[in-house]
Scaffold this motif. Structure first.
Motif, PDB file in Angstrom:
ATOM      1  N   UNK A 145     -47.837  43.955  55.748  1.00 20.80           N
ATOM      2  CA  UNK A 145     -47.576  44.883  56.838  1.00 20.80           C
ATOM      3  C   UNK A 145     -48.886  45.163  57.575  1.00 20.80           C
ATOM      4  N   UNK A 146     -48.759  45.377  58.880  1.00 20.74           N
ATOM      5  CA  UNK A 146     -49.908  45.755  59.675  1.00 20.74           C
ATOM      6  C   UNK A 146     -49.448  46.737  60.751  1.00 20.74           C
ATOM      7  N   UNK A 147     -50.400  47.440  61.324  1.00 19.84           N
ATOM      8  CA  UNK A 147     -50.077  48.473  62.302  1.00 19.84           C
ATOM      9  C   UNK A 147     -50.543  48.052  63.689  1.00 19.84           C
ATOM     10  N   UNK A 148     -49.655  48.261  64.668  1.00 21.93           N
ATOM     11  CA  UNK A 148     -50.006  48.129  66.078  1.00 21.93           C
ATOM     12  C   UNK A 148     -49.524  49.417  66.731  1.00 21.93           C
ATOM     13  N   UNK A 149     -50.443  50.214  67.216  1.00 24.25           N
ATOM     14  CA  UNK A 149     -50.064  51.492  67.802  1.00 24.25           C
ATOM     15  C   UNK A 149     -49.271  52.317  66.804  1.00 24.25           C
ATOM     16  N   UNK A 150     -48.084  52.740  67.203  1.00 30.83           N
ATOM     17  CA  UNK A 150     -47.239  53.551  66.330  1.00 30.83           C
ATOM     18  C   UNK A 150     -46.141  52.713  65.683  1.00 30.83           C
ATOM     19  N   UNK A 169     -36.622  53.687  63.699  1.00 28.55           N
ATOM     20  CA  UNK A 169     -37.466  54.782  64.168  1.00 28.55           C
ATOM     21  C   UNK A 169     -37.630  55.825  63.062  1.00 28.55           C
ATOM     22  N   UNK A 170     -38.865  56.193  62.801  1.00 29.31           N
ATOM     23  CA  UNK A 170     -39.193  57.282  61.883  1.00 29.31           C
ATOM     24  C   UNK A 170     -39.935  58.340  62.697  1.00 29.31           C
ATOM     25  N   UNK A 171     -40.174  59.483  62.128  1.00 36.08           N
ATOM     26  CA  UNK A 171     -40.820  60.554  62.899  1.00 36.08           C
ATOM     27  C   UNK A 171     -42.230  60.174  63.363  1.00 36.08           C
ATOM     28  N   UNK A 172     -42.961  59.438  62.557  1.00 33.77           N
ATOM     29  CA  UNK A 172     -44.353  59.116  62.878  1.00 33.77           C
ATOM     30  C   UNK A 172     -44.575  57.671  63.342  1.00 33.77           C
ATOM     31  N   UNK A 173     -43.621  56.788  63.113  1.00 35.81           N
ATOM     32  CA  UNK A 173     -43.811  55.385  63.455  1.00 35.81           C
ATOM     33  C   UNK A 173     -42.465  54.678  63.571  1.00 35.81           C
ATOM     34  N   UNK A 174     -42.522  53.443  64.057  1.00 37.21           N
ATOM     35  CA  UNK A 174     -41.356  52.558  64.121  1.00 37.21           C
ATOM     36  C   UNK A 174     -41.654  51.348  63.252  1.00 37.21           C
ATOM     37  N   UNK A 200     -41.324  42.533  74.083  1.00 36.92           N
ATOM     38  CA  UNK A 200     -41.971  43.111  75.259  1.00 36.92           C
ATOM     39  C   UNK A 200     -41.066  44.176  75.873  1.00 36.92           C
ATOM     40  N   UNK A 201     -39.779  43.902  75.927  1.00 40.12           N
ATOM     41  CA  UNK A 201     -38.818  44.897  76.440  1.00 40.12           C
ATOM     42  C   UNK A 201     -38.882  46.186  75.623  1.00 40.12           C
ATOM     43  N   UNK A 202     -39.008  46.053  74.317  1.00 42.12           N
ATOM     44  CA  UNK A 202     -39.000  47.215  73.425  1.00 42.12           C
ATOM     45  C   UNK A 202     -40.344  47.939  73.396  1.00 42.12           C
ATOM     46  N   UNK A 203     -41.440  47.174  73.291  1.00 47.98           N
ATOM     47  CA  UNK A 203     -42.750  47.788  73.046  1.00 47.98           C
ATOM     48  C   UNK A 203     -43.778  47.604  74.156  1.00 47.98           C
TER      49      UNK A 203
END
Length: 189
Positions: free
Chosen positions: A1-6, A131-136, A169-172
């Motif tokens: 897993x890795x993080x990009x933005x939220x 969708x979670x409160x702090x991230x997707x 791209x449409x989503x993020x």
């Protein structure tokens, strides 16, 4: 897993290949399963707004289901989804002459009847978001009915994230996708 933005993204969308193979699966993802396509809150309003424009592209069974249940329903998990015809295929599904399931919403879009292609969850498949409160979360949903898509993707060497580029791209957004490409390049070194 890795993080990009939220977002928290699974490496599986980089490590696995995928290209829909409608010739083999006949659009089974639109007719199999026990729930309709997941919908975002704003998509429920869109479905209501475009229904009259989409209706001419739908089958009588789909129209009857939508007019009975509504343009969207609340699923067993409490989330919005498309209604199902007799608990089976999506109410928005249409069939080509060869029996392949196609999206009536996308047909309406392709014919210029609407400006909305289809639910983003369908556009993203086999990627699923939550969708979670702090991230997707952004994950690969492996389903045996898509085994031929995995084989074709491997043969053509198309990673999942590239196959669903337009939908991601449409989503993020473009910037998010550009970051994903950088991560993918580093990950596959």
């Amino acid at each position: 897993m890795f993080q990009i933005g939220k977002t928290i993204v699974s490496e599986e969308i980089i490590d696995n290949d995928f290209v829909c193979n409608l010739t083999a699966c006949k659009g089974a993802c639109c007719i199999d399963g026990d729930a309709g396509a997941p919908l975002e809150d704003k998509e429920t309003e869109i479905l209501v707004d475009i229904y009259q424009s989409v209706k001419p592209f739908l089958r009588p069974e789909g129209i009857a289901t939508i007019e009975d249940q509504g343009a969207f329903v609340k699923g067993e998990d409490g989330e919005w989804e498309t209604p199902l015809v007799n608990g089976s295929e999506c109410a928005y599904v249409v069939f080509a002459d060869n029996g392949t399931a196609k999206c009536g919403l996308e047909e309406a879009y392709n014919q210029g009847a609407t400006q909305w292609k289809k639910p983003v969850s369908c556009h993203l498949y086999p990627v699923r978001t939550r969708e979670y409160s702090e991230f997707t979360s952004v994950n690969y949903h492996k389903w045996e009915i898509c085994d031929t898509a995995c084989s074709l993707g491997k043969e053509l060497q198309v990673p999942i994230y590239k196959f669903v580029k337009e939908a991601l791209i449409r989503k993020f957004g473009e910037k998010w996708y550009a970051e994903l490409e950088i991560v993918a390049k580093e990950h596959t070194k």
